[in-house]
Design a protein around this motif. Structure first.
Motif, mmCIF file in Angstrom:
data_model
loop_
_atom_site.group_PDB
_atom_site.id
_atom_site.type_symbol
_atom_site.label_atom_id
_atom_site.label_comp_id
_atom_site.label_asym_id
_atom_site.label_seq_id
_atom_site.Cartn_x
_atom_site.Cartn_y
_atom_site.Cartn_z
ATOM 1 N N HIS A 232 -6.321 -3.946 -2.657
ATOM 2 C CA HIS A 232 -6.760 -5.028 -1.775
ATOM 3 C C HIS A 232 -5.815 -5.216 -0.590
ATOM 4 O O HIS A 232 -6.270 -5.463 0.530
ATOM 5 C CB HIS A 232 -6.908 -6.334 -2.550
ATOM 6 C CG HIS A 232 -8.036 -6.305 -3.535
ATOM 7 N ND1 HIS A 232 -9.346 -6.095 -3.167
ATOM 8 C CD2 HIS A 232 -8.046 -6.432 -4.886
ATOM 9 C CE1 HIS A 232 -10.116 -6.101 -4.232
ATOM 10 N NE2 HIS A 232 -9.352 -6.304 -5.300
ATOM 11 N N TYR B 72 -3.728 -2.932 0.865
ATOM 12 C CA TYR B 72 -3.774 -1.813 1.807
ATOM 13 C C TYR B 72 -5.191 -1.420 2.222
ATOM 14 O O TYR B 72 -5.369 -0.641 3.149
ATOM 15 C CB TYR B 72 -3.070 -0.595 1.215
ATOM 16 C CG TYR B 72 -1.580 -0.783 1.081
ATOM 17 C CD1 TYR B 72 -0.783 -0.998 2.200
ATOM 18 C CD2 TYR B 72 -0.964 -0.733 -0.161
ATOM 19 C CE1 TYR B 72 0.585 -1.168 2.085
ATOM 20 C CE2 TYR B 72 0.412 -0.895 -0.291
ATOM 21 C CZ TYR B 72 1.182 -1.119 0.842
ATOM 22 O OH TYR B 72 2.527 -1.278 0.723
ATOM 23 N N LYS B 73 -6.184 -1.931 1.492
ATOM 24 C CA LYS B 73 -7.585 -1.617 1.757
ATOM 25 C C LYS B 73 -7.822 -0.099 1.716
ATOM 26 O O LYS B 73 -8.364 0.495 2.657
ATOM 27 C CB LYS B 73 -8.030 -2.214 3.089
ATOM 28 C CG LYS B 73 -7.935 -3.729 3.079
ATOM 29 C CD LYS B 73 -8.438 -4.346 4.338
ATOM 30 C CE LYS B 73 -8.320 -5.837 4.410
ATOM 31 N NZ LYS B 73 -7.749 -6.608 3.376
ATOM 32 N N ASN C 81 -8.596 3.343 -1.241
ATOM 33 C CA ASN C 81 -9.284 3.730 -2.464
ATOM 34 C C ASN C 81 -8.407 3.542 -3.705
ATOM 35 O O ASN C 81 -7.215 3.860 -3.696
ATOM 36 C CB ASN C 81 -9.709 5.202 -2.314
ATOM 37 C CG ASN C 81 -10.569 5.675 -3.439
ATOM 38 O OD1 ASN C 81 -10.127 5.760 -4.577
ATOM 39 N ND2 ASN C 81 -11.802 6.017 -3.115
ATOM 40 N N HIS C 82 -9.029 3.084 -4.776
ATOM 41 C CA HIS C 82 -8.351 2.863 -6.053
ATOM 42 C C HIS C 82 -7.719 4.160 -6.585
ATOM 43 O O HIS C 82 -6.610 4.145 -7.121
ATOM 44 C CB HIS C 82 -9.365 2.302 -7.060
ATOM 45 C CG HIS C 82 -8.761 1.842 -8.338
ATOM 46 N ND1 HIS C 82 -8.513 2.688 -9.385
ATOM 47 C CD2 HIS C 82 -8.343 0.615 -8.730
ATOM 48 C CE1 HIS C 82 -7.970 2.004 -10.374
ATOM 49 N NE2 HIS C 82 -7.867 0.744 -10.001
#
Length: 122
Positions: free
Chosen positions: A42, A44-45, A47-48
């Motif tokens: 959240h 760094y926005k 991908n997981h």
């Protein structure tokens, strides 16, 4: 934490490096919980999977450890381990090439020390 990234290096390595920096700088201490994967996603926005890959590098190297169901924590001796690794990498990346070039130019050890003192005083 800074939210911007360097485009020349894979994001998962930058995630690893940022957490390592926080450990080396004393922002994260031994047995202290690090930000969760979801928090990093959240913040760094990104991908997981990218975040997980960076975190898994830290786990694999023994810098952080998992407490199942609780989170990830800084391992005992992690700072010392990272400092040792970074000093070695510093020598290989900077000191050795500098000494090679100094040898080519005929720069003596005394000259190098004088240069270091001058630049350090800037």
């Amino acid at each position: 934490m800074n939210g911007s990234f360097d485009s020349g290096k894979p994001l998962f390595l930058q995630i690893r490096d940022r957490i390592e920096d926080q450990i080396v700088n004393g922002q994260l201490r031994e047995h202290e919980q690090i930000p969760s994967t979801n928090q990093l996603v959240h913040f760094y926005k990104i991908n997981h999977i990218t975040v997980s890959k960076g975190i898994n590098l830290l786990v694999d190297s023994g810098v952080v450890y998992k407490k199942r169901g609780i989170g990830l924590f800084v391992a005992e001796g992690a700072r010392d381990q990272l400092l040792t690794q970074r000093k070695s990498a510093f020598a290989e990346q900077y000191v050795y090439p500098m000494l090679q070039e100094a040898g080519k130019l005929g720069v003596t050890e005394e000259d190098l020390l004088q240069m270091i003192r001058e630049y350090k005083g800037m």
